[in-house]
Write a protein that holds these residues in place. Structure first.
Motif, PDB file in Angstrom:
ATOM      1  N   HIS A 214       0.852  -1.193   0.000  1.00 33.32           N
ATOM      2  CA  HIS A 214       0.000   0.000   0.000  1.00 33.32           C
ATOM      3  C   HIS A 214       0.883   1.236   0.000  1.00 33.32           C
ATOM      4  O   HIS A 214       1.771   1.375   0.847  1.00 33.32           O
ATOM      5  CB  HIS A 214      -0.915  -0.020   1.237  1.00 33.32           C
TER       6      HIS A 214
ATOM      7  N   HIS B 136       1.181   5.730  -1.409  1.00 31.14           N
ATOM      8  CA  HIS B 136       0.462   6.973  -1.724  1.00 31.14           C
ATOM      9  C   HIS B 136       1.170   7.651  -2.905  1.00 31.14           C
ATOM     10  O   HIS B 136       1.756   8.728  -2.731  1.00 31.14           O
ATOM     11  CB  HIS B 136       0.473   7.921  -0.520  1.00 31.14           C
TER      12      HIS B 136
ATOM     13  N   HIS C   3      -6.775   9.005  -1.161  1.00 32.53           N
ATOM     14  CA  HIS C   3      -5.866   8.366  -0.215  1.00 32.53           C
ATOM     15  C   HIS C   3      -4.690   7.661  -0.909  1.00 32.53           C
ATOM     16  O   HIS C   3      -3.548   8.083  -0.747  1.00 32.53           O
ATOM     17  CB  HIS C   3      -6.678   7.408   0.665  1.00 32.53           C
TER      18      HIS C   3
HETATM   19 ZN    ZN Z   1      -2.464   4.924   3.397  1.00 32.97          ZN
END
Ligand code: ZN
Length: 253
Positions: free
Chosen positions: A118, A120, A192
């Motif tokens: 994950h 950004h 996000h």
């Molecule tokens: Zn995050």
């Protein structure tokens, strides 16, 4: 080398690749990674550690069942979520797992998913913070995007990071799997960031880097009056081609 040490090595290498500053995927404590371990556990980045410089001390082994049980809870206070995270640790002296450990646990129970990354990314978040998020998720613009990122991504509406986000991801994923029959390779979190799923660390890294490339091309094409998307049948053709399946296999995708 024991299996869990080997797994930890692969997870650390994936984390450092995703944390490389020039890739603009994550800075400071942003982003997290995980891997499915043996006997009902996962390895997940600890809260506050840095992807680029992750060490074994910055990774915590947690039990899947405790984290997944939290998904059924309608409302937990922040303190109760923290308690659930601490309780899930296999070693009570290990660091607190990331608050996103709950969605990592859920995603690692999906078929064919052994690693999760994950981040950004600047290029992807530019689109996810704009009105183009849905088109970027649903459509494809070039063949290698289909090969590495799959025929379609799942877009999850904005949710508070932590338990609410994990529940929103689960809802969106189950709806997608009911319709498409398979988990996606890419999950896009509105306002996000990005989640990549894969059988191997190489697949997670490839899907992340290709999603970033696709986002840059999408934004450039939008500035030039486009983008012109591949048709549904063109996407289905690439996704179903035996030579592309072979290429996916060779690339560890
Ligand atoms: Zn995050």
């Amino acid at each position: 080398m024991p299996a869990v040490a080997l797994l930890l090595d692969r997870l650390l290498e994936l984390s450092r690749q995703l944390g490389r500053e020039e890739r603009k995927l994550a800075i400071l404590g942003e982003g997290n990674t995980s891997a499915r371990a043996g006997e009902g556990t996962l390895l997940v980045k600890a809260s506050g550690s840095n992807l680029a410089t992750l060490t074994p001390a910055g990774v915590t082994e947690c039990r899947l069942d405790g984290l997944i049980a939290m998904l059924q809870e309608r409302s937990l206070t922040d303190a109760q979520v923290d308690e659930g995270l601490f309780t899930s640790r296999v070693d009570p002296k290990a660091m607190k797992p990331s608050v996103e450990a709950v969605f990592h646990a859920f995603l690692l129970t999906l078929p064919g998913v052994n690693f999760v990354g994950h981040t950004h990314p600047v290029a992807v978040n530019r689109l996810l913070c704009s009105g183009h998020a849905s088109a970027f998720a649903r459509r494809r613009i070039f063949p290698d995007e289909v090969v590495c990122c799959g025929p379609e991504s799942v877009l999850v509406p904005y949710a508070d990071p932590g338990l609410k986000l994990a529940q929103a991801i689960r809802r969106a994923l189950l709806a997608h799997i009911r319709r498409a029959g398979l988990p996606p390779r890419i999950i896009l979190l509105q306002n996000h960031g990005l989640i990549s799923l894969g059988a191997t660390p190489e697949a997670v890294l490839a899907a992340t880097l290709m999603a970033v490339k696709a986002a840059e091309i999408f934004t450039g094409a939008a500035a030039l009056g486009g983008p012109r998307f591949l048709s549904r049948s063109q996407v289905a053709r690439i996704a179903g081609r035996p030579d592309e399946h072979y290429r996916q296999k060779v690339l560890g995708l």
